[in-house]
Design a protein around this motif. Structure first.
Motif, PDB file in Angstrom:
ATOM      1  N   GLU A 146       1.022  -1.269   0.012  1.00  0.00           N
ATOM      2  CA  GLU A 146      -0.058  -0.058  -0.007  1.00  0.00           C
ATOM      3  C   GLU A 146       0.992   1.171  -0.090  1.00  0.00           C
ATOM      4  N   THR A 147       0.345   2.286  -0.580  1.00  0.00           N
ATOM      5  CA  THR A 147       1.071   3.730  -0.432  1.00  0.00           C
ATOM      6  C   THR A 147       0.235   4.683  -0.091  1.00  0.00           C
ATOM      7  N   ARG A 148       0.872   5.673   0.494  1.00  0.00           N
ATOM      8  CA  ARG A 148       0.249   6.946   0.760  1.00  0.00           C
ATOM      9  C   ARG A 148       1.017   8.161   0.324  1.00  0.00           C
ATOM     10  N   PRO A 149       0.280   9.151  -0.350  1.00  0.00           N
ATOM     11  CA  PRO A 149       1.003  10.281  -1.077  1.00  0.00           C
ATOM     12  C   PRO A 149       1.641  11.007   0.012  1.00  0.00           C
ATOM     13  N   LEU A 150       2.903  11.623  -0.315  1.00  0.00           N
ATOM     14  CA  LEU A 150       3.630  12.477   0.639  1.00  0.00           C
ATOM     15  C   LEU A 150       3.889  13.738   0.054  1.00  0.00           C
ATOM     16  N   PHE A 151       4.382  13.764  -1.238  1.00  0.00           N
ATOM     17  CA  PHE A 151       4.638  15.193  -1.668  1.00  0.00           C
ATOM     18  C   PHE A 151       4.922  15.122  -3.031  1.00  0.00           C
ATOM     19  N   THR A 152       4.877  16.443  -3.857  1.00  0.00           N
ATOM     20  CA  THR A 152       5.083  16.386  -5.112  1.00  0.00           C
ATOM     21  C   THR A 152       6.101  17.411  -5.557  1.00  0.00           C
ATOM     22  N   GLU A 153       7.109  17.326  -6.503  1.00  0.00           N
ATOM     23  CA  GLU A 153       7.948  18.199  -6.951  1.00  0.00           C
ATOM     24  C   GLU A 153       8.100  18.491  -8.347  1.00  0.00           C
ATOM     25  N   ALA A 154       8.222  19.587  -8.722  1.00  0.00           N
ATOM     26  CA  ALA A 154       8.549  20.113  -9.966  1.00  0.00           C
ATOM     27  C   ALA A 154       9.791  19.337 -10.727  1.00  0.00           C
ATOM     28  N   MET A 155       9.828  19.252 -12.009  1.00  0.00           N
ATOM     29  CA  MET A 155      10.897  18.815 -12.579  1.00  0.00           C
ATOM     30  C   MET A 155      11.449  19.956 -13.547  1.00  0.00           C
ATOM     31  N   TYR A 156      12.830  19.896 -13.758  1.00  0.00           N
ATOM     32  CA  TYR A 156      13.442  20.740 -14.534  1.00  0.00           C
ATOM     33  C   TYR A 156      14.508  20.474 -15.550  1.00  0.00           C
ATOM     34  N   LEU A 157      14.417  20.977 -16.503  1.00  0.00           N
ATOM     35  CA  LEU A 157      15.576  20.723 -17.718  1.00  0.00           C
ATOM     36  C   LEU A 157      16.821  21.269 -17.387  1.00  0.00           C
ATOM     37  N   ALA A 158      18.073  20.635 -16.845  1.00  0.00           N
ATOM     38  CA  ALA A 158      19.165  21.312 -16.524  1.00  0.00           C
ATOM     39  C   ALA A 158      20.201  21.399 -17.875  1.00  0.00           C
ATOM     40  N   SER A 159      20.627  22.517 -18.035  1.00  0.00           N
ATOM     41  CA  SER A 159      21.441  22.629 -19.346  1.00  0.00           C
ATOM     42  C   SER A 159      22.725  23.834 -18.923  1.00  0.00           C
ATOM     43  N   ALA A 160      23.383  23.788 -19.614  1.00  0.00           N
ATOM     44  CA  ALA A 160      24.828  24.681 -19.642  1.00  0.00           C
ATOM     45  C   ALA A 160      24.618  26.123 -20.376  1.00  0.00           C
ATOM     46  N   THR A 161      23.484  25.955 -21.328  1.00  0.00           N
ATOM     47  CA  THR A 161      23.489  27.137 -22.209  1.00  0.00           C
ATOM     48  C   THR A 161      21.910  27.319 -22.243  1.00  0.00           C
ATOM     49  N   PRO A 162      21.571  28.724 -22.603  1.00  0.00           N
ATOM     50  CA  PRO A 162      20.031  28.830 -22.753  1.00  0.00           C
ATOM     51  C   PRO A 162      19.382  27.823 -23.808  1.00  0.00           C
ATOM     52  N   GLY A 163      18.203  27.579 -23.456  1.00  0.00           N
ATOM     53  CA  GLY A 163      17.261  26.634 -24.296  1.00  0.00           C
ATOM     54  C   GLY A 163      16.536  27.808 -25.397  1.00  0.00           C
ATOM     55  N   GLY A 164      15.584  27.047 -25.830  1.00  0.00           N
ATOM     56  CA  GLY A 164      14.523  27.847 -26.892  1.00  0.00           C
ATOM     57  C   GLY A 164      13.728  28.766 -25.913  1.00  0.00           C
ATOM     58  N   PRO A 165      12.770  29.425 -26.508  1.00  0.00           N
ATOM     59  CA  PRO A 165      11.684  30.134 -25.725  1.00  0.00           C
ATOM     60  C   PRO A 165      10.973  29.215 -25.044  1.00  0.00           C
ATOM     61  N   ALA A 166      10.303  29.805 -23.938  1.00  0.00           N
ATOM     62  CA  ALA A 166       9.331  29.127 -22.960  1.00  0.00           C
ATOM     63  C   ALA A 166       8.259  28.430 -23.725  1.00  0.00           C
ATOM     64  N   GLY A 167       7.798  27.401 -23.323  1.00  0.00           N
ATOM     65  CA  GLY A 167       6.611  26.927 -23.844  1.00  0.00           C
ATOM     66  C   GLY A 167       6.323  25.684 -23.203  1.00  0.00           C
ATOM     67  N   THR A 168       5.592  24.694 -23.962  1.00  0.00           N
ATOM     68  CA  THR A 168       5.281  23.185 -23.635  1.00  0.00           C
ATOM     69  C   THR A 168       6.626  22.548 -23.173  1.00  0.00           C
ATOM     70  N   ASP A 169       6.249  21.343 -22.511  1.00  0.00           N
ATOM     71  CA  ASP A 169       7.446  20.269 -22.206  1.00  0.00           C
ATOM     72  C   ASP A 169       7.704  20.014 -23.442  1.00  0.00           C
ATOM     73  N   THR A 170       7.001  19.709 -24.551  1.00  0.00           N
ATOM     74  CA  THR A 170       7.528  19.085 -25.783  1.00  0.00           C
ATOM     75  C   THR A 170       8.272  20.241 -26.442  1.00  0.00           C
ATOM     76  N   ALA A 171       7.946  21.353 -26.272  1.00  0.00           N
ATOM     77  CA  ALA A 171       8.869  22.524 -27.031  1.00  0.00           C
ATOM     78  C   ALA A 171      10.107  22.418 -26.407  1.00  0.00           C
ATOM     79  N   VAL A 172      10.159  22.380 -25.056  1.00  0.00           N
ATOM     80  CA  VAL A 172      11.339  22.681 -24.289  1.00  0.00           C
ATOM     81  C   VAL A 172      12.332  21.279 -24.556  1.00  0.00           C
ATOM     82  N   LEU A 173      11.839  20.333 -24.351  1.00  0.00           N
ATOM     83  CA  LEU A 173      12.520  18.895 -24.531  1.00  0.00           C
ATOM     84  C   LEU A 173      13.015  19.091 -25.995  1.00  0.00           C
ATOM     85  N   GLY A 174      12.069  19.242 -26.973  1.00  0.00           N
ATOM     86  CA  GLY A 174      12.540  19.094 -28.615  1.00  0.00           C
ATOM     87  C   GLY A 174      13.433  20.072 -28.878  1.00  0.00           C
ATOM     88  N   HIS A 175      13.785  21.268 -28.218  1.00  0.00           N
ATOM     89  CA  HIS A 175      14.926  22.212 -28.358  1.00  0.00           C
ATOM     90  C   HIS A 175      16.015  21.312 -28.276  1.00  0.00           C
TER      91      HIS A 175
END
Length: 300
Positions: free
Chosen positions: A162-191
């Motif tokens: 059995e499980t009981r929820p505890l907490f939720t975290e955001a996920m981040y794309l980590a890079s050493a250079t700026p990515g493309g313009p902000a947008g959906t996850d598909t756009a961010v990852l696709g860059h």
């Protein structure tokens, strides 16, 4: 009369698939497991296993007995919890499983609270991937554990757990250079489809999450490094070795030069324990200590 210990072996065979795996998880020899299952068949009076060479499968009667075994073991956990609640004070070992980022960010404060309120307990912490927790709980190697899943790597339903929820975290794309313009996850990852990627080792939920997120964005990641430690992942990102997906708890002590792009996908953490053990006072006490130890931004 059916023996509970042998029912547990049959249940483990149903989940693990081979007698060798059952033997390894419970520190038995394969021949000892086979002998005990043969005794269980005699107790049951009907064939429970079909043997073809070295392969073993459960018969319909065996599958039905496993369902009853789950219920019996659940009630035994409830009985153990009730008896523990009748005793004065909590004492003895509490075997805790956790994944590394929670071990660093949440577990120490939780243990401080737990031992202040229940000094007789002896917490014993082990690191392991969430994918291995269910087997460890069913085998009695752990009493409680922190597990996580992701939008692209959901945790499977695990019989006997059995499980009981505890907490939720955001996920981040980590890079050493700026990515493309902000947008959906598909756009961010696709860059970053042509970039080298740093992901966790295969057969972990974090690996499945990273590969699944990239596939949902329309590409297969070109994996350069396979690393389970988020601090090492970020150090490699800072060194220009690729990009990575990192949860909020993994971004502590961010190296210079690493840029984070917040995504809409999340990592969810829950407390897991054997079915029927939720009312055990030690399980309840540790769950309460975890909740009290959460940073404000993570608390549900």
């Amino acid at each position: 009369m059916l023996d509970v210990r042998r029912l547990r072996l049959l249940r483990e065979l149903a989940h693990r698939g081979t007698i060798a795996a059952v033997a390894g998880s419970l520190s038995f020899s394969p021949s000892a497991v086979s002998q005990q299952l043969s005794v269980l068949e005699r107790e049951a009076g009907v064939p429970l296993l079909e043997r073809t060479g070295r392969r073993v499968a459960l018969t319909p009667a065996g599958q039905g007995l496993v369902r009853h075994a789950e219920a019996v073991l659940d009630r035994l956990e409830q009985a153990t919890a009730e008896l523990a609640g009748a005793r004065q004070g909590l004492a003895g070992p509490l075997r805790i499983g956790t994944f590394p980022s929670a071990a660093r960010a949440v577990i120490p404060a939780a243990l401080t609270t737990l031992l202040r309120e229940h000094p007789g307990l002896e917490p014993m912490v082990s690191e392991l991937d969430s994918a291995a927790v269910a087997d460890a709980l069913r085998a009695g190697e752990l009493d409680i554990a922190l597990v996580h899943d992701h939008d692209f790597a959901p945790g499977p339903e695990e019989p006997g757990v059995e499980t009981r929820p505890l907490f939720t975290e955001a996920m981040y794309l980590a890079s050493a250079t700026p990515g493309g313009p902000a947008g959906t996850d598909t756009a961010v990852l696709g860059h970053w489809r042509e970039a080298p990627w740093i992901v966790a080792t295969p057969r972990t939920l974090c690996h499945a999450m990273a590969v699944g997120a990239c596939q949902a964005a329309g590409f297969i990641p070109r994996i350069r490094h396979r690393i389970d430690d988020f601090a090492t992942m970020l150090a490699l990102v800072a060194a220009g070795q690729g990009v990575a997906l990192v949860p909020q708890l993994g971004t502590v002590d961010l190296p210079g030069g690493v840029l984070l792009t917040k995504l809409s996908m999340c990592r969810r953490t829950a407390v897991a324990f054997r079915s029927g053990a939720g009312a055990h006072p030690a399980v309840s006490a540790f769950t309460a200590a975890l909740s009290a130890a959460l940073p404000t931004e993570l608390a549900l």
